[in-house]
Design a protein around this motif. Structure first.
Motif, mmCIF file in Angstrom:
data_model
loop_
_atom_site.group_PDB
_atom_site.id
_atom_site.type_symbol
_atom_site.label_atom_id
_atom_site.label_comp_id
_atom_site.label_asym_id
_atom_site.label_seq_id
_atom_site.Cartn_x
_atom_site.Cartn_y
_atom_site.Cartn_z
ATOM 1 N N UNK A 126 -10.473 5.590 14.721
ATOM 2 C CA UNK A 126 -9.964 6.014 13.450
ATOM 3 C C UNK A 126 -10.236 4.799 12.431
ATOM 4 N N UNK A 127 -10.807 5.210 11.111
ATOM 5 C CA UNK A 127 -11.085 3.773 10.274
ATOM 6 C C UNK A 127 -10.566 4.105 8.960
ATOM 7 N N UNK A 128 -10.291 3.170 8.289
ATOM 8 C CA UNK A 128 -10.048 3.307 6.658
ATOM 9 C C UNK A 128 -11.311 3.324 6.037
ATOM 10 N N UNK A 129 -11.640 4.212 5.312
ATOM 11 C CA UNK A 129 -12.920 4.729 4.414
ATOM 12 C C UNK A 129 -12.617 3.616 3.217
ATOM 13 N N UNK A 130 -11.317 3.879 2.641
ATOM 14 C CA UNK A 130 -10.980 3.054 1.351
ATOM 15 C C UNK A 130 -9.526 3.236 1.243
ATOM 16 N N UNK A 131 -8.963 2.491 0.362
ATOM 17 C CA UNK A 131 -7.530 2.355 0.240
ATOM 18 C C UNK A 131 -7.307 1.942 -1.608
ATOM 19 N N UNK A 132 -6.281 2.421 -1.997
ATOM 20 C CA UNK A 132 -6.076 2.188 -3.435
ATOM 21 C C UNK A 132 -4.158 2.241 -3.571
ATOM 22 N N UNK A 133 -3.837 1.123 -3.857
ATOM 23 C CA UNK A 133 -2.454 0.935 -4.094
ATOM 24 C C UNK A 133 -1.973 1.618 -5.540
ATOM 25 N N UNK A 134 -0.874 2.082 -5.552
ATOM 26 C CA UNK A 134 -0.440 2.465 -6.786
ATOM 27 C C UNK A 134 -0.218 1.460 -7.806
ATOM 28 N N UNK A 153 4.293 0.365 -5.038
ATOM 29 C CA UNK A 153 5.180 1.022 -4.104
ATOM 30 C C UNK A 153 4.525 1.754 -2.964
ATOM 31 N N UNK A 154 3.194 2.570 -3.449
ATOM 32 C CA UNK A 154 2.627 3.298 -2.489
ATOM 33 C C UNK A 154 1.187 2.844 -2.387
ATOM 34 N N UNK A 155 0.600 3.544 -1.287
ATOM 35 C CA UNK A 155 -0.812 3.182 -0.971
ATOM 36 C C UNK A 155 -1.513 4.367 -0.355
ATOM 37 N N UNK A 156 -2.579 4.800 -1.319
ATOM 38 C CA UNK A 156 -3.255 5.853 -0.866
ATOM 39 C C UNK A 156 -4.439 5.284 -0.022
ATOM 40 N N UNK A 157 -4.824 6.133 1.133
ATOM 41 C CA UNK A 157 -5.907 5.657 2.102
ATOM 42 C C UNK A 157 -6.573 6.811 2.744
ATOM 43 N N UNK A 188 1.140 6.232 1.845
ATOM 44 C CA UNK A 188 2.013 5.355 2.722
ATOM 45 C C UNK A 188 2.930 4.760 1.679
ATOM 46 N N UNK A 189 4.217 4.563 2.192
ATOM 47 C CA UNK A 189 5.169 3.770 1.575
ATOM 48 C C UNK A 189 4.773 2.276 1.809
ATOM 49 N N UNK A 190 4.670 1.347 0.814
ATOM 50 C CA UNK A 190 4.215 -0.015 1.172
ATOM 51 C C UNK A 190 5.335 -0.804 2.019
ATOM 52 N N UNK A 191 6.746 -0.417 1.520
ATOM 53 C CA UNK A 191 7.666 -1.393 2.331
ATOM 54 C C UNK A 191 8.087 -0.925 3.594
ATOM 55 N N UNK A 192 7.903 0.166 3.921
ATOM 56 C CA UNK A 192 8.322 0.811 5.277
ATOM 57 C C UNK A 192 6.967 0.886 6.276
ATOM 58 N N UNK A 210 2.358 5.652 -11.824
ATOM 59 C CA UNK A 210 2.183 5.940 -10.308
ATOM 60 C C UNK A 210 2.903 7.196 -9.760
ATOM 61 N N UNK A 211 2.852 8.148 -10.811
ATOM 62 C CA UNK A 211 3.250 9.516 -10.431
ATOM 63 C C UNK A 211 2.395 10.461 -9.913
ATOM 64 N N UNK A 212 1.262 9.994 -9.696
ATOM 65 C CA UNK A 212 0.124 10.977 -9.000
ATOM 66 C C UNK A 212 -1.163 10.204 -9.241
#
Length: 722
Positions: A149-157, A161-165, A180-184, A210-212
């Motif tokens: 399993x790999x990360x194609x790309x990721x973008x933080x809010x 607080x959040x990370x879209x992957x 994902x929640x970036x703290x937990x 950061x609402x969507x």
């Protein structure tokens, strides 16, 4: 016992029907079932069309027989394990490597390679980008201990607080977005499918609060199966709501082969807008759009014929456009969100000697704009630098970088400073801190270190003269004191397509092994790339594609003429579009090379646009439906150029069963024809991995294993030893 049954089936398959006895005596014998088709009065016969059906038990049996033969050969080579062990030891001993920096919420997010992890991770550092503060958020090895399993790309809010992957498996690049929640590090309930696939890829841009986020989406059951990796669109997802409630934004009137990029560098600093780029297939034609964050309205900035290849947003919602209309090396135009159309833009920076880097062929932001300066990456022939301009477009010097490097990214961080990331042939990935107030670079602990040293080596930039007189740049990497006696095993690498430039990059342990065994390595800047701008690309595309092959042959002859090697000690390497290059090298100039390695390549130009992902290539290669383009394609198509009785070089091909960019059938058919027709006595091998696709996202042990395979093959064929 499934394996004996499959081998028995293989023997039965190869004893039926019309059979071509393999001239490569150790190869499995492959049956022929000729199929003829006429294009514009030209009859083309395909003896191995049956190998296109990946689900056919006969094809599966044939592939197994090829793999069995190849593995028996490779595993018998003592050098193969030696090379693999060296590669793995070097990987485990290298330092962490940090790339893809994204400032957000007072922190800096980054992707990191953390040996001995099988896959890169994504984590976060403090606002000063101190790696001592790096904390992993997403570790694919924990999600999937198999490493597949790999990360194609990721973008933080924007608030951090959040990370879209986007995550995919087995090198498929078939990605689903997870948040994902970036703290937990815990996953939220926001899961968005069908957001990423080759070749059009995928992307995502957050709303400023950061609402969507806006994201790319491929069709589902609303379209037939053949269309589900085309017709890419943009949708908006509000956090906490089901995907079924996502809102359509754009794409229904885009071309079938649209490749959409939502630009995270193109999010205005005050949150008013998001930039969107649309490419018409792979040929380098773009439209630029702006999405109003408040209303969702989509406004077109430029059309395909405007030749605007990239856009960025700066302070006060200024928009900077990289235009190649009447400026093939690029110029910078300035407009604004109030009047975004290119017709309202003014020229800010005129075309210069270097190519202003922008478009799908170049990663990173095309322009970094602050209130005090513009930072622009420029390329000349492959190496690049960062030019600095005042906000009104006046030249203000360059960021002081070492010579012969490629700048991969310029990222603003805290206190007005920049992270400048660059690569070179002889040193690992470097990340420097640039302070505009002093105009100086300072090393950072984000830079990579490697146990592999090239202190005894040097790079030599020179040129070869192609058939039409064009000067083609090349970089020779050699140990100091290399004798020009024509005896050095030499490997020439090439690509030449899609406007993608061949730039300096650190190749580490496998290149060190090559040089230690007495080898010389040559990197080429062929037409078809973007090293000198749009004209350089166009001169190697569509009906001009033969120029690419002439350029590569010229470089190969030049290294012989300069005394580096002879044809009996010369090898060539390329992949994907570079695999097409390898196909033409072995069929147009077989006498030049002793061995060729061709990875995930294209070989049958009459069928490429019919492959599952082939339509994207039409704007680069052409179509058989157009008479002029067909004539150009059939004139060089490697599969049709293979002839009985020709002394072909030794060949090693590799492909992956999950390749979504180039159909593995291209490799199967080409290998079958070469094995049947070669008269040199040299072997023709095919390796097919069920743990890989086009090369992206494979686990470290898979990638290093594939590299060890072809390096060991070259060592064996050229008589090299460590």
């Amino acid at each position: 016992m499934p394996r004996p049954k499959r081998l028995l089936l293989s023997l039965l398959v190869m004893s039926m029907g019309s059979t071509a006895w393999a001239a490569d005596r150790g190869a499995p014998v492959t049956q022929t079932h000729p199929v003829s088709q006429t294009y514009h009065g030209v009859r083309v016969t395909d003896p191995y069309r049956w190998l296109e059906n990946s689900d056919d038990p006969k094809v599966i049996a044939w592939s197994d027989a090829q793999n069995t033969r190849t593995r028996a050969y490779l595993d018998h080579l003592g050098q193969r394990q030696v090379v693999f062990d060296r590669l793995m030891a070097a990987y485990r001993a290298q330092s962490p490597s940090y790339t893809d920096f994204h400032p957000a919420g007072g922190h800096v997010f980054a992707q990191a390679v953390l040996p001995p992890h099988q896959q890169p991770v994504v984590g976060v550092m403090d606002g000063g980008a101190d790696p001592k503060t790096f904390r992993t958020i997403i570790d694919p090895d924990r999600i999937d201990p198999s490493g597949q399993t790999t990360i194609d790309w990721s973008v933080p809010s924007p608030d951090g607080r959040l990370l879209a992957v986007s995550l995919s498996r087995n090198g498929t690049e078939d990605g689903t977005v997870h948040v994902f929640d970036t703290k937990t590090g815990k996953e939220t309930t926001n899961v968005v499918p069908r957001a990423q696939f080759p070749t059009a890829g995928g992307s995502l841009a957050w709303k400023s609060d950061s609402s969507g986020f806006w994201y790319t989406r491929y069709p589902g059951e609303e379209r037939p199966e053949a269309d589900r990796h085309f017709y890419q669109q943009v949708w908006y997802h509000r956090l906490g709501t089901p995907v079924s409630q996502d809102v359509y934004v754009a794409g229904r009137d885009f071309p079938r082969i649209a490749e959409i990029a939502l630009d995270n560098y193109g999010v205005s600093q005050n949150g008013h807008a998001v930039l969107m780029s649309v490419q018409d297939g792979d040929g380098g034609r773009f439209q630029q759009y702006v999405i109003d964050q408040k209303t969702g309205q989509v406004t077109r900035i430029s059309d395909f014929d405007d030749r605007v290849v990239a856009a960025a947003i700066g302070p006060d919602d200024h928009i900077y456009l990289i235009s190649r209309r009447n400026a093939p090396r690029g110029e910078i135009l300035e407009t604004s969100l109030d009047h975004p159309a290119v017709a309202d833009a003014k020229r800010l920076v005129a075309q210069g000697e270097g190519v202003i880097m922008g478009g799908a062929e170049f990663g990173g932001a095309p322009v970094i704009a602050t209130r005090k300066a513009l930072y622009v990456r420029e390329m000349v022939g492959g190496p690049s630098h960062v030019a600095v301009f005042s906000p009104d477009g006046k030249p203000a010097g360059d960021i002081p970088l070492p010579p012969v490097v490629s700048v991969s990214d310029v990222t603003p961080i805290s206190h007005g400073e920049m992270l400048v990331s660059f690569n070179s042939y002889l040193t690992p990935h470097q990340v420097m801190r640039y302070r505009p107030a002093t105009g100086k670079l300072k090393p950072t602990p984000l830079s990579s270190t490697s146990p592999v040293s090239f202190a005894d080596c040097e790079t030599v930039r020179t040129t070869a003269t192609s058939r039409d007189g064009t000067r083609v740049p090349m970089t020779v990497i050699r140990r100091r004191g290399t004798r020009l006696d024509g005896q050095n095993p030499t490997l020439v690498y090439g690509y030449g397509g899609y406007g993608i430039s061949e730039t300096p990059r650190f190749m580490g342990a496998w290149l060190r092994a090559w040089l230690d065994a007495g080898g010389v390595y040559v990197d080429t800047n062929l037409r078809g790339g973007g090293e000198f701008g749009a004209t350089w690309h166009e001169d190697g595309a569509l009906t001009h594609k033969q120029n690419v092959f002439d350029d590569f042959a010229a470089v190969s002859r030049q290294v012989i003429a300069q005394g580096y090697t002879s044809s009996s000690r010369l090898a060539a390497l390329g992949g994907s579009n570079g695999g097409l290059l390898m196909g033409t090298a072995m069929t147009q100039t077989p006498e030049l090379y002793r061995a060729i390695v061709s990875l995930v390549g294209i070989y049958d130009m009459t069928r490429i646009e019919l492959d599952p992902n082939g339509a994207f290539n039409v704007t680069e290669f052409g179509t058989v439906r157009d008479p002029a383009q067909f004539r150009a394609m059939i004139a060089y198509s490697p599969y049709q150029a293979v002839r009985p009785g020709v002394k072909y070089p030794a060949v090693f091909m590799a492909t992956g069963t999950h390749d979504g960019r180039v159909n593995p059938a291209q490799s199967r058919k080409m290998i079958a024809k070469l094995q049947a027709d070669t008269a040199s006595g040299y072997p023709i091998y095919l390796s097919i991995s069920d743990k890989a696709g086009h090369g992206m996202g494979s686990a470290v042990n898979v990638r290093l294993g594939q590299t060890a395979d072809y390096v060991a093959f070259l060592f064996d064929q050229l008589g090299m030893k460590l």
